[in-house]
Design a protein around this motif. Structure first.
Motif, PDB file in Angstrom:
ATOM      1  N   LEU A 126      38.960  23.912  39.880  1.00  0.00           N
ATOM      2  CA  LEU A 126      38.407  22.736  39.227  1.00  0.00           C
ATOM      3  C   LEU A 126      39.367  22.843  37.681  1.00  0.00           C
ATOM      4  CD1 LEU A 126      35.967  20.612  38.218  1.00  0.00           C
ATOM      5  CD2 LEU A 126      34.820  22.605  37.390  1.00  0.00           C
ATOM      6  N   ILE A 127      39.843  21.473  37.751  1.00  0.00           N
ATOM      7  CA  ILE A 127      40.808  21.141  36.660  1.00  0.00           C
ATOM      8  C   ILE A 127      39.896  20.363  35.647  1.00  0.00           C
ATOM      9  CG2 ILE A 127      43.041  20.308  35.918  1.00  0.00           C
ATOM     10  CD1 ILE A 127      43.340  22.185  37.954  1.00  0.00           C
ATOM     11  N   THR A 128      39.933  20.901  34.334  1.00  0.00           N
ATOM     12  CA  THR A 128      39.026  19.989  33.297  1.00  0.00           C
ATOM     13  C   THR A 128      39.414  20.658  31.733  1.00  0.00           C
ATOM     14  OG1 THR A 128      36.815  19.774  32.660  1.00  0.00           O
ATOM     15  CG2 THR A 128      36.990  21.573  33.194  1.00  0.00           C
ATOM     16  N   HIS A 129      39.029  19.623  30.943  1.00  0.00           N
ATOM     17  CA  HIS A 129      39.196  20.044  29.739  1.00  0.00           C
ATOM     18  C   HIS A 129      37.848  20.195  28.749  1.00  0.00           C
ATOM     19  CE1 HIS A 129      38.574  15.591  29.439  1.00  0.00           C
ATOM     20  NE2 HIS A 129      38.009  15.800  28.314  1.00  0.00           N
ATOM     21  N   ASP A 130      36.817  19.948  29.752  1.00  0.00           N
ATOM     22  CA  ASP A 130      35.326  20.035  29.076  1.00  0.00           C
ATOM     23  C   ASP A 130      34.882  21.318  29.510  1.00  0.00           C
ATOM     24  OD1 ASP A 130      32.734  19.773  28.680  1.00  0.00           O
ATOM     25  OD2 ASP A 130      32.565  17.755  29.580  1.00  0.00           O
ATOM     26  N   LEU A 131      34.678  22.275  28.490  1.00  0.00           N
ATOM     27  CA  LEU A 131      33.841  23.648  28.669  1.00  0.00           C
ATOM     28  C   LEU A 131      32.600  23.465  29.162  1.00  0.00           C
ATOM     29  CD1 LEU A 131      35.938  25.349  25.785  1.00  0.00           C
ATOM     30  CD2 LEU A 131      36.090  26.069  27.982  1.00  0.00           C
ATOM     31  N   GLY A 132      32.037  22.474  28.692  1.00  0.00           N
ATOM     32  CA  GLY A 132      30.550  22.043  29.182  1.00  0.00           C
ATOM     33  C   GLY A 132      30.331  22.043  30.659  1.00  0.00           C
ATOM     34  N   VAL A 133      31.456  21.527  31.043  1.00  0.00           N
ATOM     35  CA  VAL A 133      31.520  21.655  32.848  1.00  0.00           C
ATOM     36  C   VAL A 133      31.893  22.821  33.176  1.00  0.00           C
ATOM     37  CG1 VAL A 133      32.782  20.843  34.814  1.00  0.00           C
ATOM     38  CG2 VAL A 133      32.211  19.056  32.670  1.00  0.00           C
ATOM     39  N   VAL A 134      32.582  23.351  32.639  1.00  0.00           N
ATOM     40  CA  VAL A 134      33.123  24.923  33.228  1.00  0.00           C
ATOM     41  C   VAL A 134      31.889  25.799  33.179  1.00  0.00           C
ATOM     42  CG1 VAL A 134      34.349  26.928  32.556  1.00  0.00           C
ATOM     43  CG2 VAL A 134      35.299  24.723  32.601  1.00  0.00           C
ATOM     44  N   SER A 135      31.168  25.698  32.031  1.00  0.00           N
ATOM     45  CA  SER A 135      30.098  26.966  31.947  1.00  0.00           C
ATOM     46  C   SER A 135      28.959  26.433  33.183  1.00  0.00           C
ATOM     47  CB  SER A 135      29.152  26.708  30.764  1.00  0.00           C
ATOM     48  OG  SER A 135      28.377  25.227  30.489  1.00  0.00           O
ATOM     49  N   GLU A 136      28.831  25.105  33.478  1.00  0.00           N
ATOM     50  CA  GLU A 136      27.738  24.846  34.594  1.00  0.00           C
ATOM     51  C   GLU A 136      28.325  25.566  35.904  1.00  0.00           C
ATOM     52  OE1 GLU A 136      25.953  21.083  34.383  1.00  0.00           O
ATOM     53  OE2 GLU A 136      26.212  20.997  32.248  1.00  0.00           O
ATOM     54  N   ALA A 137      29.624  25.086  36.398  1.00  0.00           N
ATOM     55  CA  ALA A 137      29.975  25.022  37.777  1.00  0.00           C
ATOM     56  C   ALA A 137      30.964  26.363  38.076  1.00  0.00           C
ATOM     57  CB  ALA A 137      30.741  23.792  37.888  1.00  0.00           C
ATOM     58  N   ALA A 138      31.772  26.895  37.179  1.00  0.00           N
ATOM     59  CA  ALA A 138      32.811  27.765  37.674  1.00  0.00           C
ATOM     60  C   ALA A 138      32.284  29.385  37.766  1.00  0.00           C
ATOM     61  CB  ALA A 138      33.730  27.860  36.537  1.00  0.00           C
ATOM     62  N   ASP A 139      33.191  29.930  38.528  1.00  0.00           N
ATOM     63  CA  ASP A 139      32.708  31.631  38.501  1.00  0.00           C
ATOM     64  C   ASP A 139      33.830  32.036  37.673  1.00  0.00           C
ATOM     65  OD1 ASP A 139      30.670  31.481  40.672  1.00  0.00           O
ATOM     66  OD2 ASP A 139      32.511  30.869  41.886  1.00  0.00           O
ATOM     67  N   ARG A 140      34.957  31.769  37.742  1.00  0.00           N
ATOM     68  CA  ARG A 140      35.892  32.385  36.796  1.00  0.00           C
ATOM     69  C   ARG A 140      36.747  31.169  36.122  1.00  0.00           C
ATOM     70  NH1 ARG A 140      40.374  34.566  38.657  1.00  0.00           N
ATOM     71  NH2 ARG A 140      40.310  33.803  40.809  1.00  0.00           N
ATOM     72  N   VAL A 141      37.449  31.647  34.958  1.00  0.00           N
ATOM     73  CA  VAL A 141      37.973  30.673  34.025  1.00  0.00           C
ATOM     74  C   VAL A 141      39.371  31.138  33.775  1.00  0.00           C
ATOM     75  CG1 VAL A 141      37.919  29.099  31.945  1.00  0.00           C
ATOM     76  CG2 VAL A 141      35.632  30.046  33.205  1.00  0.00           C
ATOM     77  N   ILE A 142      40.489  30.276  33.903  1.00  0.00           N
ATOM     78  CA  ILE A 142      41.667  30.281  33.123  1.00  0.00           C
ATOM     79  C   ILE A 142      41.781  29.245  32.278  1.00  0.00           C
ATOM     80  CG2 ILE A 142      44.116  29.881  33.634  1.00  0.00           C
ATOM     81  CD1 ILE A 142      43.745  31.248  36.507  1.00  0.00           C
ATOM     82  N   VAL A 143      42.141  29.857  31.050  1.00  0.00           N
ATOM     83  CA  VAL A 143      42.540  29.160  29.665  1.00  0.00           C
ATOM     84  C   VAL A 143      44.130  28.976  29.906  1.00  0.00           C
ATOM     85  CG1 VAL A 143      42.361  28.452  27.339  1.00  0.00           C
ATOM     86  CG2 VAL A 143      40.644  29.705  28.632  1.00  0.00           C
ATOM     87  N   MET A 144      44.566  27.398  29.854  1.00  0.00           N
ATOM     88  CA  MET A 144      46.142  27.481  29.650  1.00  0.00           C
ATOM     89  C   MET A 144      46.541  26.542  28.518  1.00  0.00           C
ATOM     90  SD  MET A 144      47.348  26.191  33.728  1.00  0.00           S
ATOM     91  CE  MET A 144      48.937  26.041  33.118  1.00  0.00           C
ATOM     92  N   TYR A 145      47.728  27.039  27.990  1.00  0.00           N
ATOM     93  CA  TYR A 145      48.299  26.331  26.711  1.00  0.00           C
ATOM     94  C   TYR A 145      49.989  26.240  26.863  1.00  0.00           C
ATOM     95  CZ  TYR A 145      48.964  25.066  22.008  1.00  0.00           C
ATOM     96  OH  TYR A 145      49.528  24.466  21.000  1.00  0.00           O
ATOM     97  N   CYS A 146      50.361  25.157  26.797  1.00  0.00           N
ATOM     98  CA  CYS A 146      51.863  24.819  27.049  1.00  0.00           C
ATOM     99  C   CYS A 146      52.575  25.612  28.360  1.00  0.00           C
ATOM    100  CB  CYS A 146      52.404  25.575  25.588  1.00  0.00           C
ATOM    101  SG  CYS A 146      52.321  24.669  24.297  1.00  0.00           S
ATOM    102  N   GLY A 147      51.815  25.188  29.136  1.00  0.00           N
ATOM    103  CA  GLY A 147      52.175  25.846  30.462  1.00  0.00           C
ATOM    104  C   GLY A 147      52.141  27.196  30.882  1.00  0.00           C
ATOM    105  N   GLN A 148      51.478  28.071  30.048  1.00  0.00           N
ATOM    106  CA  GLN A 148      51.052  29.428  30.130  1.00  0.00           C
ATOM    107  C   GLN A 148      49.689  29.921  30.243  1.00  0.00           C
ATOM    108  OE1 GLN A 148      53.210  31.383  26.914  1.00  0.00           O
ATOM    109  NE2 GLN A 148      54.953  31.993  28.311  1.00  0.00           N
ATOM    110  N   ILE A 149      49.229  30.842  30.998  1.00  0.00           N
ATOM    111  CA  ILE A 149      47.894  31.281  31.044  1.00  0.00           C
ATOM    112  C   ILE A 149      47.742  32.086  29.806  1.00  0.00           C
ATOM    113  CG2 ILE A 149      46.117  32.894  32.178  1.00  0.00           C
ATOM    114  CD1 ILE A 149      47.360  32.144  34.711  1.00  0.00           C
TER     115      ILE A 149
END
Length: 326
Positions: free
Chosen positions: A208-231
């Motif tokens: 799941l690709i998103t910028h909405d953390l509200g969506v993430v909290s409802e749907a995801a099991d794990r989360v990766i936060v990316m910035y400038c091409g890096q995790i």
């Protein structure tokens, strides 16, 4: 492991230099898992998904790493082999359904094309399956709506058509790139419920690709936060929201309006802008925007390290920094 990405590097060779859109990232997805990738625009989320799909266009190119799908490296596959995998074993919901759906073809033709290509069904069988998939994703009167053109449907309906098309061959991995963008809150909730239901029904993994953390909290099991091409951070969804470790993740969470917040002041905003990818800072890419930036951050780039199952790329958790603060 269904998908394993190791040290992936995707670059764009431009006239004025090289843009490292995806800079040495590694992650994995198990069967039936929902992994979310979050970050601001330009963080490398969509390029990561396109790299997995083998859809990076010139002047972009995957220049390093490996993408293992069921143990086989997708980067070593021919174009014909990737065409056979796309839409069958791996499907993708693109960001904007109005531009992804062909405006001059009826909905039925666009769904049936994928079914007939990958499942080798007759035209009549493909028609029945297309109608069934429209029914599965909650479109009323599916036989009638299948005869519509994309412009005759609302944004939510078009997004459901995209999901029906992506799931028509029962893929093992679904990549959903901003599946709820531009949809109102009610339709967004319906789409998320639908994705979750499809995951449960087909035991399908979802990236799941998103910028909405509200969506993430409802749907995801794990989360990766990316910035400038890096995790910059990776954790299970409960740990990330309960204990965000990277200043960038903390800034994203503080930017979300909360009902219990009694302050009448403006929302928190991360200062500055994402750096120009052609003029990246020498040290940590987030240093110019970070409230806890140290001198070391401007000289050195931190490595991604694991702390009790929680991965973070920050000097705040480095032993050398901790000793200096004592």
């Amino acid at each position: 492991m269904l998908l394993e990405v190791n040290h992936l590097q995707t670059e764009f060779q431009l006239k004025h230099g090289t843009v490292k859109a995806v800079n040495d990232i590694s992650f994995s997805i198990e069967k039936g898992e929902i992994l979310a990738i979050v970050g601001e625009s330009g963080s490398g989320k969509s390029v990561t998904s396109l790299s997995v799909m083998g859809l990076v266009q010139n002047p972009g190119k995957v220049v390093g790493g490996e993408i293992l799908f069921k143990g086989e490296d997708l980067l070593k596959k021919s174009k014909a082999e990737m065409q056979a995998i796309r839409g069958d074993q791996i499907s993708m919901i693109f960001q904007e359904p109005m531009t992804s759906l062909n405006p001059v073809y009826r909905i039925k033709d666009q769904i049936m094309e994928s079914i007939m290509t990958h499942m080798k069904l007759s035209k009549k069988e493909a028609w029945e399956r297309a109608v069934h998939m429209l029914e599965v994703v909650g479109i009323p009167s599916p036989r009638e709506r299948a005869m519509d053109y994309p412009h005759q449907m609302s944004g939510g309906m078009r997004q459901r058509v995209m999901i029906a098309m992506a799931l028509s061959c029962r893929p093992e991995l679904l990549i959903a790139d901003e599946p709820t963008t531009a949809l109102d809150v009610t339709i967004q909730a319906q789409i998320l419920d639908l994705l979750y239901h499809m995951r449960e029904k087909f035991n399908m993994a979802v990236l799941l690709i998103t910028h909405d953390l509200g969506v993430v909290s409802e749907a995801a099991d794990r989360v990766i936060v990316m910035y400038c091409g890096q995790i910059v951070e990776e954790a299970d969804v409960r740990s990330l929201f309960a204990n965000p470790m990277h200043p960038y993740t903390l800034g994203l969470l503080k930017s979300i309006p909360r009902l219990e917040d009694e302050s009448d002041g403006p929302l928190y905003m991360i200062k500055g802008m994402v750096p120009n990818p052609l003029k990246m800072p020498a040290g940590c890419p987030f240093s110019d925007r970070c409230d806890r930036c140290m001198e070391r951050c401007r000289r050195e780039a931190p490595a991604l390290k694991e702390i009790d199952g929680h991965k973070v790329r920050c000097f705040l958790y480095d032993s050398e920094t901790e000793e200096a603060q004592v």
